[in-house]
Scaffold this active site. Structure first.
Site, PDB file in Angstrom:
ATOM      1  N   LYS A  53     -13.741   2.005  15.457  1.00  0.00           N
ATOM      2  CA  LYS A  53     -12.519   1.194  15.631  1.00  0.00           C
ATOM      3  C   LYS A  53     -12.044   1.209  17.083  1.00  0.00           C
ATOM      4  O   LYS A  53     -11.505   0.215  17.572  1.00  0.00           O
ATOM      5  CB  LYS A  53     -11.409   1.685  14.689  1.00  0.00           C
ATOM      6  CG  LYS A  53     -11.661   1.217  13.260  1.00  0.00           C
ATOM      7  CD  LYS A  53     -10.667   1.743  12.259  1.00  0.00           C
ATOM      8  CE  LYS A  53     -11.204   1.492  10.848  1.00  0.00           C
ATOM      9  NZ  LYS A  53     -10.407   2.084   9.794  1.00  0.00           N
TER      10      LYS A  53
ATOM     11  N   LYS B 251     -11.751  -2.462  18.668  1.00  0.00           N
ATOM     12  CA  LYS B 251     -10.407  -2.979  18.966  1.00  0.00           C
ATOM     13  C   LYS B 251      -9.957  -2.672  20.401  1.00  0.00           C
ATOM     14  O   LYS B 251      -8.799  -2.880  20.741  1.00  0.00           O
ATOM     15  CB  LYS B 251      -9.401  -2.417  17.954  1.00  0.00           C
ATOM     16  CG  LYS B 251      -9.784  -2.723  16.486  1.00  0.00           C
ATOM     17  CD  LYS B 251      -8.649  -2.496  15.514  1.00  0.00           C
ATOM     18  CE  LYS B 251      -9.127  -2.632  14.067  1.00  0.00           C
ATOM     19  NZ  LYS B 251      -8.047  -2.743  13.100  1.00  0.00           N
TER      20      LYS B 251
ATOM     21  N   ASP C  97      -4.789  -6.253   5.102  1.00  0.00           N
ATOM     22  CA  ASP C  97      -5.936  -6.982   5.641  1.00  0.00           C
ATOM     23  C   ASP C  97      -6.075  -8.347   4.967  1.00  0.00           C
ATOM     24  O   ASP C  97      -6.759  -9.220   5.480  1.00  0.00           O
ATOM     25  CB  ASP C  97      -7.218  -6.171   5.409  1.00  0.00           C
ATOM     26  CG  ASP C  97      -7.260  -4.949   6.306  1.00  0.00           C
ATOM     27  OD1 ASP C  97      -6.848  -5.068   7.476  1.00  0.00           O
ATOM     28  OD2 ASP C  97      -7.676  -3.872   5.844  1.00  0.00           O
TER      29      ASP C  97
ATOM     30  N   ASN D 158       0.854  -1.199   0.000  1.00  0.00           N
ATOM     31  CA  ASN D 158       0.000   0.000   0.000  1.00  0.00           C
ATOM     32  C   ASN D 158       0.889   1.247   0.000  1.00  0.00           C
ATOM     33  O   ASN D 158       2.107   1.136  -0.012  1.00  0.00           O
ATOM     34  CB  ASN D 158      -0.944  -0.033   1.219  1.00  0.00           C
ATOM     35  CG  ASN D 158      -0.178  -0.138   2.514  1.00  0.00           C
ATOM     36  OD1 ASN D 158       0.529   0.779   2.909  1.00  0.00           O
ATOM     37  ND2 ASN D 158      -0.276  -1.287   3.172  1.00  0.00           N
TER      38      ASN D 158
ATOM     39  N   PHE E 233      -4.231   3.577  14.667  1.00  0.00           N
ATOM     40  CA  PHE E 233      -4.261   4.585  13.610  1.00  0.00           C
ATOM     41  C   PHE E 233      -5.275   4.153  12.568  1.00  0.00           C
ATOM     42  O   PHE E 233      -5.477   2.955  12.358  1.00  0.00           O
ATOM     43  CB  PHE E 233      -2.872   4.762  12.972  1.00  0.00           C
ATOM     44  CG  PHE E 233      -1.998   5.644  13.809  1.00  0.00           C
ATOM     45  CD1 PHE E 233      -1.501   5.183  15.013  1.00  0.00           C
ATOM     46  CD2 PHE E 233      -1.710   6.947  13.423  1.00  0.00           C
ATOM     47  CE1 PHE E 233      -0.736   6.003  15.832  1.00  0.00           C
ATOM     48  CE2 PHE E 233      -0.947   7.779  14.227  1.00  0.00           C
ATOM     49  CZ  PHE E 233      -0.456   7.306  15.428  1.00  0.00           C
TER      50      PHE E 233
ATOM     51  N   LYS F 181       8.309 -17.791 -10.322  1.00  0.00           N
ATOM     52  CA  LYS F 181       7.659 -16.592 -10.861  1.00  0.00           C
ATOM     53  C   LYS F 181       6.467 -17.010 -11.732  1.00  0.00           C
ATOM     54  O   LYS F 181       6.613 -17.902 -12.589  1.00  0.00           O
ATOM     55  CB  LYS F 181       8.679 -15.803 -11.686  1.00  0.00           C
ATOM     56  CG  LYS F 181       8.164 -14.453 -12.075  1.00  0.00           C
ATOM     57  CD  LYS F 181       9.183 -13.653 -12.838  1.00  0.00           C
ATOM     58  CE  LYS F 181       8.490 -12.489 -13.483  1.00  0.00           C
ATOM     59  NZ  LYS F 181       9.139 -12.044 -14.685  1.00  0.00           N
TER      60      LYS F 181
HETATM   61  N1  CTP Z   1      -4.183  -3.163  11.793  1.00  0.00           N
HETATM   62  C1  CTP Z   1      -3.634  -4.309  12.380  1.00  0.00           C
HETATM   63  N2  CTP Z   1      -3.685  -5.509  11.724  1.00  0.00           N
HETATM   64  C2  CTP Z   1      -4.265  -5.612  10.509  1.00  0.00           C
HETATM   65  C3  CTP Z   1      -4.840  -4.442   9.918  1.00  0.00           C
HETATM   66  C4  CTP Z   1      -4.765  -3.247  10.581  1.00  0.00           C
HETATM   67  O1  CTP Z   1      -3.087  -4.217  13.476  1.00  0.00           O
HETATM   68  N3  CTP Z   1      -4.283  -6.775   9.900  1.00  0.00           N
HETATM   69  C5  CTP Z   1      -4.121  -1.900  12.547  1.00  0.00           C
HETATM   70  C6  CTP Z   1      -3.348  -0.769  11.896  1.00  0.00           C
HETATM   71  O2  CTP Z   1      -1.985  -0.775  12.290  1.00  0.00           O
HETATM   72  C7  CTP Z   1      -4.068   0.470  12.410  1.00  0.00           C
HETATM   73  C8  CTP Z   1      -5.480   0.002  12.646  1.00  0.00           C
HETATM   74  O3  CTP Z   1      -5.430  -1.428  12.655  1.00  0.00           O
HETATM   75  O4  CTP Z   1      -3.552   0.890  13.658  1.00  0.00           O
HETATM   76  C9  CTP Z   1      -6.507   0.482  11.644  1.00  0.00           C
HETATM   77  O5  CTP Z   1      -6.359  -0.127  10.427  1.00  0.00           O
HETATM   78  P1  CTP Z   1      -7.414   0.092   9.218  1.00  0.00           P
HETATM   79  O6  CTP Z   1      -6.994  -0.784   8.096  1.00  0.00           O
HETATM   80  O7  CTP Z   1      -7.550   1.522   8.950  1.00  0.00           O
HETATM   81  O8  CTP Z   1      -8.726  -0.391   9.859  1.00  0.00           O
HETATM   82  P2  CTP Z   1      -9.442  -1.746   9.775  1.00  0.00           P
HETATM   83  O9  CTP Z   1      -9.828  -2.101  11.164  1.00  0.00           O
HETATM   84  O10 CTP Z   1      -8.623  -2.758   9.056  1.00  0.00           O
HETATM   85  O11 CTP Z   1     -10.765  -1.398   8.988  1.00  0.00           O
HETATM   86  P3  CTP Z   1     -11.035  -0.958   7.459  1.00  0.00           P
HETATM   87  O12 CTP Z   1      -9.842  -1.433   6.641  1.00  0.00           O
HETATM   88  O13 CTP Z   1     -12.285  -1.635   7.152  1.00  0.00           O
HETATM   89  O14 CTP Z   1     -11.143   0.540   7.473  1.00  0.00           O
END
Ligand code: CTP
Length: 393
Positions: free
Chosen positions: A334, A338, A276, A207, A320, A286
């Site tokens: 969130k 969390k 995610d 990303n 974050f 490859k």
């Molecule tokens: N995070 C994590 N582990 C993951 C994905 C995200 O610990 N597999 C943590 C990130 O480091 C950040 C927070 O979750 O502190 C928010 O991540 P974000 O992707 O914005 O939120 P999500 O809960 O994944 O929700 P969405 O993608 O649906 O917005």
């Protein structure tokens, strides 16, 4: 960040004196008023005229000048901060022993402003127990020190003793103008950067995160005295040596690293942009191209959610959230989901290279921070330190 700040730059006699020219230039461009004192040995390496031309302020070299005020007192009172870069073993030793025998050592003795030493010397000189003892003595008295860097030294040796990057010196100056070592004794865990999920030996899913915000938090907390665990995946910028970073590239590696270090952490900032989803299986070879490629992805573990489940009543957990719409609503959800103490929601539509806009939510607070990532990092730490949680230290 340095507008109208009065900085007294002291140059002592080392070959790195020429690097302080760039420091003087950076500080001046950032809006600081920079006056310079050079010892007689420093003048052997660089001409005082160079500093005069860059800072457009006075450059002093002598204690006794019939036309001047009582300079060591007026300069000591004038300065918001004194920085000695490079600092020789000699000036460190003199200060530690209370010797005031020239304009500069007298000024250091006479000031009540913060004083920052940037030791730069041969490795054996730096590691000499006398120098180390002087550094410990002065640090205990409230003087600030930067660690020299590791590398090839001017004398030909390889080791610790190099003059640090001027950019790092500026981060230290900005911090010490406002803060003391208010995070001493605190363990802080920070993750940063974009995770990479492997598709094959050549390709991965990632990303846009550069890790700059996490790096700014790690820097700010380190300079304020915290013990840092900085776990990072792919970063768009170089992390400073002093952070002793731990590399964790994939979501799985981040999970393993963070879970291992979390129990020791008083405050945890999860700034990493963790994937995610990850490919169900990465290919050993490859993948050859065809008209279509079907990638099947599975969910990764949510590291932050698991930390929220494990955290004790003496740990602070900060998440974050990168959002492009309904910033406050999404971030509040969130916090609940969390089990966080705070969340820093950043608006993807305004985030840039150096500046950011962050909404900090938690414990009933809602604070908007806008500006340079380093100063925003300090403000986030300030908010977190006012938490109702009593840390386990
Ligand atoms: N995070 C994590 N582990 C993951 C994905 C995200 O610990 N597999 C943590 C990130 O480091 C950040 C927070 O979750 O502190 C928010 O991540 P974000 O992707 O914005 O939120 P999500 O809960 O994944 O929700 P969405 O993608 O649906 O917005």
């Amino acid at each position: 960040m340095l507008k109208d700040k009065k900085i007294l730059l002291g140059i002592t006699g080392g070959i790195a004196a020429y690097k302080a020219v760039d420091l003087a230039s950076k500080l001046t461009k950032m809006g600081a008023e920079v006056k310079t004192i050079m010892t007689a040995h420093a003048c052997e390496f660089v001409s005082p005229i160079t500093f005069k031309s860059i800072t457009h302020q006075s450059v002093l070299t002598k204690m006794f000048d019939v036309n001047a005020d009582i300079e060591h007192i007026s300069l000591a009172d004038w300065a918001d901060l004194i920085i000695i870069a490079p600092a020789t073993a000699n000036i460190i030793g003199k200060t530690a022993s209370g010797i005031a025998d020239n304009l500069f050592s007298t000024t250091i003795m006479a000031t009540t402003a913060p004083v920052l030493f940037v030791p730069t010397m041969n490795i054996h000189m730096y590691e000499n127990p006398i120098v180390q003892e002087n550094i410990v003595k002065l640090s205990n008295l409230g003087y600030f020190f930067m660690e020299p860097e590791y590398g090839i030294l001017a004398c030909g040796y390889k080791g610790i003793g190099r003059y640090p990057e001027n950019e790092e010196i500026v981060f230290h100056i900005v911090t010490y103008l406002k803060y003391k070592k208010d995070l001493l004794g605190k363990n802080i865990l920070i993750t940063a950067g974009a995770s990479r999920e492997k598709i094959d030996p050549m390709r991965f899913i990632t990303n846009y995160s550069t890790g700059r915000m996490g790096l700014a938090l790690a820097r700010a907390a380190y300079i304020r005295g915290a013990k840092i665990k900085f776990i990072h995946s792919s970063l768009g910028v170089k992390a400073p040596e002093y952070l002793n970073s731990i590399k964790a590239i994939s979501a799985k590696e981040i999970y393993n690293s963070v879970l291992k270090d979390f129990p020791e952490s008083d405050i945890t900032f999860m700034t990493a942009a963790v994937a995610d989803y990850t490919p169900i299986k990465s290919s050993k070879q490859k993948i050859k191209k065809s008209d279509n490629l079907n990638l099947v992805l599975k969910r990764t573990k949510d590291v932050l959610k698991e930390l929220g489940e494990k955290k004790t009543s003496k740990q602070i957990l900060v998440g974050f959230a990168a959002e492009s719409e309904n910033i406050k609503e999404n971030a509040l959800q969130k916090i609940e989901k969390k089990n966080l103490n705070f969340i820093c929601a950043n608006n993807l539509n305004v985030s840039g290279k150096d500046d950011t806009e962050i909404l900090v939510l938690g414990e009933g607070k809602e604070i908007k921070l806008i500006g340079n990532k380093f100063s925003v990092a300090h403000q986030i730490i300030d908010i977190v330190l006012k938490s109702s949680i009593k840390l386990n230290i």
